[in-house]
Design a protein around this motif. Structure first.
Motif, PDB file in Angstrom:
ATOM      1  N   LYS A  89      -2.439 -10.581  -6.557  1.00 38.61           N
ATOM      2  CA  LYS A  89      -3.377 -10.505  -7.676  1.00 38.61           C
ATOM      3  C   LYS A  89      -4.753  -9.969  -7.290  1.00 38.61           C
ATOM      4  N   ALA A  90      -5.164 -10.198  -6.055  1.00 43.18           N
ATOM      5  CA  ALA A  90      -6.492  -9.770  -5.602  1.00 43.18           C
ATOM      6  C   ALA A  90      -6.430  -9.579  -4.089  1.00 43.18           C
ATOM      7  N   ASP A  96     -12.161 -13.954   4.791  1.00 42.42           N
ATOM      8  CA  ASP A  96     -11.813 -14.847   3.678  1.00 42.42           C
ATOM      9  C   ASP A  96     -11.058 -16.065   4.198  1.00 42.42           C
ATOM     10  N   THR A 121      -5.325 -19.083  -3.082  1.00 40.71           N
ATOM     11  CA  THR A 121      -6.669 -18.763  -3.573  1.00 40.71           C
ATOM     12  C   THR A 121      -7.585 -18.467  -2.385  1.00 40.71           C
ATOM     13  N   ASN A 122      -8.659 -17.739  -2.662  1.00 43.49           N
ATOM     14  CA  ASN A 122      -9.664 -17.528  -1.614  1.00 43.49           C
ATOM     15  C   ASN A 122     -10.759 -18.585  -1.737  1.00 43.49           C
ATOM     16  N   ASP A 124     -13.510 -18.526  -3.005  1.00 47.00           N
ATOM     17  CA  ASP A 124     -14.213 -18.523  -4.296  1.00 47.00           C
ATOM     18  C   ASP A 124     -13.327 -19.029  -5.433  1.00 47.00           C
ATOM     19  N   VAL A 126     -10.536 -17.607  -6.365  1.00 45.26           N
ATOM     20  CA  VAL A 126      -9.815 -16.489  -6.967  1.00 45.26           C
ATOM     21  C   VAL A 126      -8.369 -16.522  -6.483  1.00 45.26           C
ATOM     22  N   VAL A 127      -7.423 -16.428  -7.418  1.00 41.79           N
ATOM     23  CA  VAL A 127      -6.012 -16.371  -7.042  1.00 41.79           C
ATOM     24  C   VAL A 127      -5.735 -15.007  -6.430  1.00 41.79           C
ATOM     25  N   VAL A 128      -5.288 -14.997  -5.176  1.00 40.33           N
ATOM     26  CA  VAL A 128      -4.977 -13.743  -4.503  1.00 40.33           C
ATOM     27  C   VAL A 128      -3.470 -13.462  -4.494  1.00 40.33           C
TER      28      VAL A 128
END
Length: 138
Positions: A89-90, A96, A121-122, A124, A126-128
């Protein structure tokens, strides 16, 4: 999820996590092991000109974090990681800290299988990487 649950004690909704900060040496070691020397991972100049504006880690490194999390969830015996669905996703960048949370979403006792949601997630939030895994517990 408690660290020492047996298969019989595991229930839908139980979770376990594992996290790691991704280093430059992780990226180069992965490239060396797999032969994936895509410039997006190993060439800062080329990667700067990309949509990511810099180097990113191999997506499969986050999948490796999922594998570790799955093994951590299945203590004792011989857990078998049967399958994994993944959606990247990212990007994950060098430096990270990524954390996988694996949650049991289905238990199939007659087949000794667990179906788990796997979300990486990272730092932050954010779902990676998002996915679903199947584990066999003998």
């Amino acid at each position: 999820m408690k660290e020492e649950l047996t298969y019989d004690e595991m229930q839908v909704g139980d979770t376990t996590t594992f996290g790691k900060t991704i280093s430059e040496s992780d990226v180069y070691a992965f490239a060396g092991i797999t032969g994936d020397f895509n410039p997006m991972h190993v060439n800062e100049q080329i990667a700067k000109e990309s949509m990511f504006k810099g180097r990113i880690a191999h997506g499969m490194i986050s999948a490796g974090i999922i594998s570790t999390t799955m093994t951590k969830a299945m203590h004792g015996g011989t857990p078998i990681y049967c399958s994994q669905e993944l959606k990247f996703k990212a990007p994950v960048r060098i430096g990270d800290t990524i954390t996988c949370t694996a949650t049991i979403i289905e238990k199939i006792p007659e087949k000794h299988r667990l179906i788990l949601s796997t979300v990486v997630t990272n730092q932050d939030g954010v779902v990676v990487t998002d996915g679903k895994a199947v584990m066999l517990k003998k």
